[in-house]
Design an enzyme around this catalytic site. Structure first.
Site, PDB file in Angstrom:
ATOM      1  N   HIS A 139       0.860  -1.192   0.000  1.00 43.80           N
ATOM      2  CA  HIS A 139       0.000   0.000   0.000  1.00 43.80           C
ATOM      3  C   HIS A 139       0.890   1.235   0.000  1.00 43.80           C
ATOM      4  O   HIS A 139       1.863   1.295   0.764  1.00 43.80           O
ATOM      5  CB  HIS A 139      -0.891  -0.013   1.243  1.00 43.80           C
ATOM      6  CG  HIS A 139      -2.012   0.976   1.191  1.00 43.80           C
ATOM      7  ND1 HIS A 139      -1.812   2.332   1.208  1.00 43.80           N
ATOM      8  CD2 HIS A 139      -3.354   0.800   1.110  1.00 43.80           C
ATOM      9  CE1 HIS A 139      -2.988   2.951   1.151  1.00 43.80           C
ATOM     10  NE2 HIS A 139      -3.938   2.047   1.084  1.00 43.80           N
ATOM     11  N   ARG A 196      -6.189   9.980  -0.395  1.00 45.14           N
ATOM     12  CA  ARG A 196      -5.947  10.423  -1.780  1.00 45.14           C
ATOM     13  C   ARG A 196      -7.259  10.479  -2.547  1.00 45.14           C
ATOM     14  O   ARG A 196      -7.458  11.347  -3.385  1.00 45.14           O
ATOM     15  CB  ARG A 196      -4.950   9.480  -2.462  1.00 45.14           C
ATOM     16  CG  ARG A 196      -3.516   9.729  -2.036  1.00 45.14           C
ATOM     17  CD  ARG A 196      -2.591   8.647  -2.533  1.00 45.14           C
ATOM     18  NE  ARG A 196      -2.828   7.389  -1.842  1.00 45.14           N
ATOM     19  CZ  ARG A 196      -2.970   6.215  -2.426  1.00 45.14           C
ATOM     20  NH1 ARG A 196      -2.872   6.116  -3.734  1.00 45.14           N
ATOM     21  NH2 ARG A 196      -3.195   5.129  -1.715  1.00 45.14           N
TER      22      ARG A 196
END
Ligand SMILES: Cc1cc2nc3c(=O)[nH]c(=O)nc-3n(C[C@H](O)[C@H](O)[C@H](O)COP(=O)(O)OP(=O)(O)OC[C@H]3O[C@@H](n4cnc5c(N)ncnc54)[C@H](O)[C@@H]3O)c2cc1C
Length: 636
Positions: free
Chosen positions: A257, A273
């Site tokens: 990740h 994000r």
């Protein structure tokens, strides 16, 4: 010998296991769930960002449907996924999310009218329609065409798991917590339950069942830094492997990740994000648009993790005493948004970094996060080789993620696969095939065998320290089986892990000889299992001479559909083997609804399979014919 009989033994009390339990209960069967911890503390509770389901309620989800979700999932998987399974999944996810709402998950909702959002570093006004007011809303996530990730702020897994656990209690599912499955009971290619160890008093208990489900989650903790809870040790995969009959699929497919905090590796969700957060380098420069002009920070996870690593290798990382890192900037979202939609991230930053993310940038680095591989099953969730053994959730490879999972598709998979697999198990239980035909003597043999292994560990004076072996394994995996891989390092990793496995036979539990609550004993036997799991990952990665999804070989940078459109199958037929056996299962292009193509990131370096063009032509002509006949998307 204590023996407990049940229709279905479910090993694992996370989202997947609990969903299977309620499903079989609804069909009138008994279920016992085993869990290392109280189910509400299972790793599923850590899921932050959300659950994908193509509801298309919010403005930015308009035009979404099961077909678009399916396409995103297959592209995300780099064509490694089973397309039948991915179809079943995308078709059922909207049902599963509504069911969870009914069971009490407080999904964040659409509010009519204008709202401010950040898209591509710009403030944008989104106007939600009157009709959508009050429906389940969604946020943006990586690798998706539409905003499809439904959420409860950034505590999605927590609220899902609490609702699911409450539902299991309501359905009177028997839950045996702090019980660890140690070995599967099986005979003549059929599984009959498991031997479990009570972690409090050390007692061994035989659970004899018509069907057994492994829903033990992933195996991230074979790496030294992982976003996974410490109980995600892959013991479920080891249980299957140690039968010598059941197989594992694509174990080398490991996801990193992009945004775990440095140094501890706790996750800050992709929702950061998705909601508009940016990745910055040591100069405060936003670098992702240079690499991925279209999707930028929201490219697929494997892609962003590689780009970040590449950028740091160019000397653009921030130097720290814990190694290089980059910055995640969510200050741009504003305090109000962070305190409402990213409050777990805020608490993590405050508690583990001592910073306020509404004011300061977050130090992040790609970190081990998810296991796409697992117990290989058919689309029904049943093992391909051991009858009566089922698996679902992150523990399984049934296989909807192929070589890269999309964010938000995992918690969704747990409840969808749990729902479907429960039906297949119930069908099996309703048939005559499921009748129990194992002698108590055989069950006793399995219990005695486990007891003997524990005795041996406690009596050993071989001098090997399980903690040292484990640390070595974790470091080998991190350094040599990471984001970028190469033949030399992988070969070294396999050789070194093999040596650790041999040494692990001489583990000496020096710290305490107690047979009851004894963490040193637990660490000793789990370490032996974990090294085997690590070997399946490292060997699978070494042999796969291509790059697909999260498996990225610097010495074989192309995705090679001509030679490698296949799943890696590992097994351990002889307990004295020091390496797993490896074989392959073809992924048939002729059966694909979406034949292999370009994923849309970087340069297309695919080595194409000769069958691809024919398959694509065939699919196109069928689609065109149906369109000409005026059929709608459901019929097509
Ligand atoms: C930090 C973090 C955030 C995430 N966020 C998201 C997200 O926003 N969206 C998303 O889709 N996915 C997310 N994921 C992934 C997702 O959370 C997991 O894949 C999913 O929750 C796994 O659920 P599960 O039921 O398969 O397993 P788990 O929840 O891991 O449950 C495993 C169960 O097995 C039990 N168990 C294990 N071994 C044994 C044994 N030997 N004997 C008995 N019991 C055993 C454990 O006690 C536990 O009850 C995230 C993952 C992480 C690490």
């Amino acid at each position: 010998m204590k023996v407990i009989y049940t229709d279905v033994l479910i090993i694992g009390g996370g989202l997947a296991g609990l969903r299977v339990a309620t499903g079989v209960k609804e069909r009138g069967h008994d279920a016992v769930v085993l869990s290392l911890v109280p189910p509400k503390r299972s790793h599923s509770a850590a899921a932050q960002g959300g659950m994908q389901a193509s509801l298309a309620n919010s403005k930015m989800g308009e035009g979404d449907n099961e077909d678009v979700h399916f396409e995103d999932t297959i592209k995300g998987s780099d064509w490694g996924a089973d397309q039948v399974v991915a179809r079943m999944f995308t078709h059922c996810a909207p049902k599963a999310i509504r069911e969870l709402a009914h069971w009490g998950v407080p999904w964040s909702r659409v509010k009519k009218g204008d709202r401010q959002s950040i898209i591509n570093a710009q403030k944008v006004t989104i106007t939600e329609s009157e009709e959508a007011h009050g429906l389940i809303t969604a946020r943006d996530f990586g690798g998706t065409k539409k905003w499809r990730t439904c959420y409860t702020s950034d505590g999605t897994g927590h609220s899902m798991l609490f609702a699911m656990d409450n539902k299991a209690h309501q359905d009177k599912v028997e839950i045996h917590e702090r019980l660890e499955a140690m070995a599967l009971i099986h005979e003549d290619g059929r599984c009959y339950g498991a031997v479990a160890r009570n972690l409090m008093n050390g007692e061994l208990v035989a659970y004899v069942s018509k069907a057994t489900t492994i829903a033990t989650g992933g195996y991230g903790r074979i790496y030294s830094v992982s976003t996974n809870a410490i109980i995600c040790q892959g013991t479920g995969q080891a249980l299957a492997l140690e039968t010598g009959v059941a197989t594992l699929g694509n174990m080398e497919a490991i996801q990193f990740h992009p945004t775990a905090i440095v140094p501890v590796g706790i996750l800050t969700t992709e929702g950061c994000r998705g909601d508009g957060g940016l990745l910055l380098d040591k100069d405060g420069y936003r670098f992702m648009p240079d690499y991925e002009p279209e999707k930028k920070e929201l490219a697929s996870r494997d892609v962003v993790s590689r780009r970040m690593t590449e950028h740091m290798r160019k000397g653009k990382g921030v130097k720290s005493r814990y190694g290089d890192h980059l910055w995640l900037d969510i200050t741009i979202l504003g305090r109000e948004h962070i305190e409402k939609n990213l409050r777990e991230v805020k608490e993590i930053c405050e508690n583990f970094l001592g910073i306020d993310p509404a004011e300061e940038w977050i130090p992040v680095r790609p970190t081990q996060h998810y296991s796409m591989g697992g117990i290989r099953t058919k689309y029904t969730g049943e093992s391909q080789t051991l009858k009566g053994l089922y698996s679902c959730g992150e523990a399984a490879c049934w296989d909807m993620h192929g070589f890269n999972r999309l964010g938000g598709n995992s918690v969704s998979e747990t409840v969808v696969s749990g729902m479907l697999v429960a039906e297949y198990i119930s069908d099996y239980l309703d048939s005559d095939e499921a009748n129990l035909s194992i002698h108590t003597k055989k069950v006793e043999e399995f219990v005695k065998n486990e007891q003997a292994k524990l005795d041996q560990l406690l009596e050993n004076s071989g001098g090997e320290d399980a903690y040292d072996l484990r640390r070595s394994m974790e470091n080998i995996m991190m350094e040599k089986v990471g984001i970028f891989r190469n033949g030399k390092d992988l070969k070294d990793a396999v050789d070194e892990l093999e040596k650790l496995l041999i040494r692990s036979k001489n583990i000496d539990v020096f710290r305490s000889k107690s047979r009851a609550a004894n963490p040193a004993l637990v660490n000793a036997y789990r370490t032996q299992k974990m090294i085997k799991v690590a070997l399946t990952v490292a060997l699978g990665a070494y042999l796969r001479e291509e790059s697909r999804g999260a498996h990225s070989r610097e010495d074989f940078p192309s995705r090679d559909d001509a030679n490698w459109l296949k799943r890696t199958i590992t097994s351990w037929p002889d307990p004295n083997q020091t390496l797993p056996s490896v074989s392959y299962e073809e992924i048939e292009i002729d059966e694909m609804e979406l034949p292999p193509g370009f994923r849309g990131y970087g340069k297309d370096m695919t080595i194409h399979n000769v069958k691809t063009k024919d398959a694509q032509d065939r699919v196109d002509s069928i689609r065109q014919k149906l369109l000409d006949e005026g059929k709608d998307r459901f019929e097509i």
